[in-house]
Design an enzyme around this catalytic site. Structure first.
Site, PDB file in Angstrom:
ATOM      1  N   GLY A 100       0.765  -1.254  -0.124  1.00 39.49           N
ATOM      2  CA  GLY A 100       0.043  -0.007   0.017  1.00 39.49           C
ATOM      3  C   GLY A 100       0.849   1.218  -0.013  1.00 39.49           C
ATOM      4  N   HIS A 101       2.136   0.986  -0.119  1.00 46.64           N
ATOM      5  CA  HIS A 101       3.185   2.223  -0.002  1.00 46.64           C
ATOM      6  C   HIS A 101       4.066   2.383  -1.175  1.00 46.64           C
ATOM      7  CE1 HIS A 101       2.233   2.395   4.268  1.00 46.64           C
ATOM      8  NE2 HIS A 101       2.773   1.032   4.542  1.00 46.64           N
ATOM      9  N   LYS A 157      11.841   0.383   9.023  1.00 45.36           N
ATOM     10  CA  LYS A 157      10.913   1.274   9.367  1.00 45.36           C
ATOM     11  C   LYS A 157      10.460   1.204  10.977  1.00 45.36           C
ATOM     12  CE  LYS A 157       7.772   1.575   6.085  1.00 45.36           C
ATOM     13  NZ  LYS A 157       8.588   0.276   5.659  1.00 45.36           N
ATOM     14  N   HIS A 211       0.134   4.878   7.066  1.00 46.04           N
ATOM     15  CA  HIS A 211      -0.700   3.790   7.182  1.00 46.04           C
ATOM     16  C   HIS A 211      -2.289   4.021   7.478  1.00 46.04           C
ATOM     17  CE1 HIS A 211       3.056   2.076   8.227  1.00 46.04           C
ATOM     18  NE2 HIS A 211       2.767   1.062   7.838  1.00 46.04           N
TER      19      HIS A 211
END
Ligand SMILES: Nc1ncnc2c1ncn2[C@@H]1O[C@H](COP(=O)(O)OP(=O)(O)O)[C@@H](O)[C@H]1O
Ligand SMILES: Nc1ncnc2c1ncn2[C@@H]1O[C@H](COP(=O)(O)OP(=O)(O)O)[C@@H](O)[C@H]1O
Ligand SMILES: [Mg+2]
Ligand SMILES: [Mg+2]
Ligand SMILES: [Mg+2]
Ligand SMILES: [Mg+2]
Lengths: 206, 333, 333, 206
Positions: free
Chosen positions: C56-57, C105, C219
């Site tokens: 999703g990134h 991260k 997110h």
């Protein structure tokens, strides 16, 4: 007394106001069957045209229209820029040399303008474009024998032509991509053209 | 309307300030009239290539200016074709004596403005050729209409012509190549959501919660029809069928597949779409020799995608592969 | 929820199929466990670098796999960190004998999964170093909390470490460089709209028509506070102030400025933002020596942006400029 | 009669059903102060855990929990994967070798599990995490003298612990990024932990 440069400037002022006042309407019409910029583009163009008129102070009506034409061509873009630019350019050329313009010169100029628009855009009446407002309006002016009633008849004819675009399927311009879905929407360019004739009737005569 | 802008009528000039600040080392920005050219323009002896169109389709065209692609780009207001004076000035700025190619997407406004530029520019003694792109199979092609829109293939043509110009090919040859690529390319697009232009502040159309708009262009205009959203596999088939039928592509063809995002669709979904495009092509025996996946010709924040297939020959492939060095497309350099 | 997917739980594997179809010449895709490595991995004698995180990134991280950047990437489910077995397998696949760097991260899930991978992987006799990124100034940094999130600087670190690894630097040196870049980088993000994960089907938060969420992560989580949307100039100041205060950056510093789109914001607006970032930096006498503008670390279709500033030194600059050849970032190759 | 492998499998079955039934609730809670995936992740993990249990048919309760642990670690991801994975792994190790498990072994195993979660996640009670449901529940079990009432007391304590997370400001996990805004929301992980104890009370005794 015929149409002077001052009158022509009044006309353009009034047209600019009409466009500005109806910007949202033109945007909305163009959103429905186009890309929603017609009102914004015409407003931007006419604002700049007035700026330039204020600086240059052209001496005859033809020069006024030519100045507006050049500004529209270089600041409107899209379909309306070249079309309105061509309209005013052809009208301006047709009127060249006349300090005061009477009905016959005016209707001849409109005819030239219409021809220019059609040469540029290849639209026929019934294609759901500004040509549908222009054609009957120019004809009404040609059939008139006096300026004031002629301009009023032209404005009415433009209005009818504008309304008559609603049921049409577009064959030219961006609306043509919609095919049958372009039906039941009034053409934005025919609408701004009606405001041009309305402004003329309110400023050029009397 | 929520946008990262200062004011609707300042978007174009503010973005150009950003381009100048970011890419001033490789691009030269003119604000009035608005255009962007590669900083070493004009390149003597090389065919110059410019394109132009409304803003809101970024990175097209400004992001494609640089060695191996465009020499210059003319950005109009959002979704509004640029004006002839922009085109004339950009043409002059990139003319290195070998003539200038105008890559024009087939929209009434773009065509007329580029026509006027050509007329007004005749006095400048610059040889100009035009390649008109019209690859969108969503639109019926007819002599009596405005014809098909130019969409995805435009990006591919700009790359291919750019490669050929860099290779020293003549204006006629570069133009011929562009026309061949256009003849060999077909596209079809769809939207999940509308977009909002800064000037209007309103969605370009309304869509139900499970509806998609099929056959959209790149100006937020409504498409040809709407239907229920199905799975990605079905969307891919829906878009591929008219493309494959129109050319027609046939088994054994070597093809470049371009899955383009309309601006607001996650890259994740574009890869899901590419998987389906590859499947459908594979089922027809078509070989996806090259691909391009991402947001390259967009409609502001619209969600959706378009698919472009370009039939390759050796020459088209060679110039597609040739080095390119622009803000948005770069390889081999 | 309208998305170009086949089914919520098939998004990851379908997208990986797309990656394989599109980039099979340069990437090798494993589906179970899910990871992507460059096709020539392991490169003998070179430090391997992997990263991983929720999907999703995109393009992060899979789009950054290739010579000069990552050797491998482990994609989790959407917004869910990947699992230790993915990490172990990817680590083994990229180990060329010089050890493997994990770029992690700073999120609880990512950290714990990478920790477990390191524990479970000890038996494999691969030397592993970890660089933890935590550049998000929106979050308070404290020993008693989860600490700051890793956001934009991650992309820059992956590029810089990748350059150093390609240059033959040792695992310790590459890790030290990554930590230095992390120490020199600060980020802050904002959103105009929420995003919708395929699994939940609901917006990640609700925002009023004129509101923005300040201090968001990547997110879809809500930010620290919300406020009225102002002009881009004000948004830029709002994001730049805490960044500039935190390090602090000072006059004469050479800085890389990264204006990142959250996925759904048009590039046009990112350039408007960059113009404002350059202005604010200029007012402080900070020199924007390099820049990166585009959608590189995204939150699905979220609209908004983040700004990352990285203080450069000669070495960081050299490895930023070094050739890179990945699907999403490419130059000099 | 103590807890057999079959009972442990029943427990995991029940827990999987609870998670599945409350998936949307867990997603909603996690959307408010996290990233909205807790329900989906736990459901995916437990479905796979049951698949694996069905194939492997572990012979004692400890082996059941270890199998579940390994599946969760390799299929859940996020924070919950390692945390629940560690919980079950520690419990499983603690129970190793016991064919049938009585209350003392069970509460010792829970204690080990809790310690594992805290070692892994560094959370203290009051940090607004699953630890806030785990801690009082384990304590309740330790204080009990019989299995059935002990499990029921533990479930009640987990429930209270879960509810008590609502007013807290999160200091660990994703919710901590919200600072003060994390208040007035129930923690998703504490909620799934309550379902774990509820399932235990319903399956392990009697
Ligand atoms: N070929 C054409 N001939 C005449 N008028 C046209 C033609 N194409 C478009 N128009 C007119 O232009 C109007 C749209 O103008 P505008 O929205 O400013 O340009 P664009 O379509 O490029 O966005 C249409 O409503 C129509 O009246
Ligand atoms: N450090 C920690 N210690 C204990 N529990 C934690 C910790 N961090 C997060 N959690 C628990 O994990 C839950 C979130 O799990 P989940 O949503 O699956 O993972 P993620 O936050 O990675 O998306 C939180 O509600 C909290 O109960
Ligand atoms: Mg329009
Ligand atoms: Mg337009
Ligand atoms: Mg998560
Ligand atoms: Mg979560």
């Amino acid at each position: 007394m015929g149409i002077t440069a001052g009158r022509a400037v009044d006309w353009m002022n009034r047209f600019a106001s009409e466009v500005s006042e109806h910007r949202q309407e033109l945007v909305r019409l163009d959103t429905a069957i186009g890309d929603g910029d017609h009102g914004t583009n015409m407003e931007r163009g006419m604002r700049k045209a007035l700026d330039r008129l204020g600086q240059a102070q052209p001496e005859d009506p033809g020069a006024v229209l030519k100045s507006v034409a050049m500004t529209l061509v270089s600041s409107v873009g899209g379909a309306a820029g070249p079309l309105y630019g061509t309209l005013f350019l052809q009208m301006g050329s047709s009127l060249a040399g006349h300090q005061e313009v009477e009905l016959p010169e005016l209707s001849a100029a409109w005819r030239k303008g219409l021809e220019g628009v059609q040469a540029r855009g290849k639209a026929q009446p019934g294609d759901k474009t500004m040509v549908d407002a222009l054609t009957p309006a120019v004809q009404a002016l040609e059939e008139a024998s006096e300026l004031e009633p002629g301009l009023q008849a032209a404005a009415r004819a433009a209005h009818d032509g504008m309304l008559a675009t609603t049921p049409l399927v577009a064959r030219k311009g961006r609306a043509s991509y919609l095919g049958e879905r372009s039906k039941d929407h009034q053409d934005p360019g025919a609408t701004s053209t009606y405001y041009l004739f309305k402004s003329a009737a309110e400023t050029l005569a009397g | 309307m929520k946008k990262l802008i200062n004011a609707p009528d300042a978007v174009l000039s503010d973005a150009l300030r950003g381009v100048q600040a970011a890419h001033g080392d490789r691009l030269r920005v003119s604000f009035d009239p608005a255009y962007v050219v590669r900083s070493d323009a004009p390149v003597q002896g090389k065919v110059g290539i410019i394109s132009g169109g409304g803003s809101g389709h970024e990175p097209m065209h400004g992001g494609f200016v640089g060695p191996g692609m465009l020499d210059g780009a003319c950005p109009g207001e959002v979704f509004t074709s640029p004006t002839p004076d922009q085109m004339i000035e950009a043409t002059k700025a990139v003319d290195g004596g070998a003539g200038v190619l105008h890559v024009v997407k087939n929209y009434t406004g773009d065509v007329m403005n580029f026509d006027m530029a050509a007329e007004l520019g005749r006095g400048e003694n610059i040889e100009v050729e035009t390649v008109l792109t019209n690859d969108d199979v969503a639109v019926e092609d007819s002599l009596y209409t405005a014809g098909r829109r130019g969409v995805g293939v435009t990006v591919l043509i700009e790359k291919i012509c750019g490669g050929a110009a860099e290779d020293g090919r003549s204006l006629q040859e570069v133009a011929e190549l562009g026309r061949r690529a256009n003849a060999n390319g077909r596209s079809m697009g769809m939207a999940l959501t509308p977009c909002i232009t800064p000037a209007s502040g309103e969605p370009s159309f309304e869509l139900g919660d499970d509806e998609v708009e099929i056959g959209i262009g790149i100006h937020g205009e409504p498409g040809r029809f709407r239907e229920q959203l199905g799975p990605a596999s079905q969307v891919a088939e829906r878009l591929m069928a008219p493309i494959l039928d129109d050319l027609p592509f046939s088994s054994g063809d070597r093809v470049l597949a371009f899955v383009n995002g309309m601006g607001g669709t996650p890259l994740l979904e574009l890869y899901v779409m590419y998987a389906e495009v590859a499947r459908v092509a594979g089922e027809r025996g078509i070989q996806l020799e090259r691909n391009l996946i991402g947001n390259y010709i967009t409609s502001l924040e619209m969600q959706g995608c378009s698919i472009t297939l370009l039939k390759l020959d050796d020459e088209l492939l060679r110039y597609w592969d040739a080095p390119v060095n622009t803000p948005a497309l770069r390889w081999g350099a």
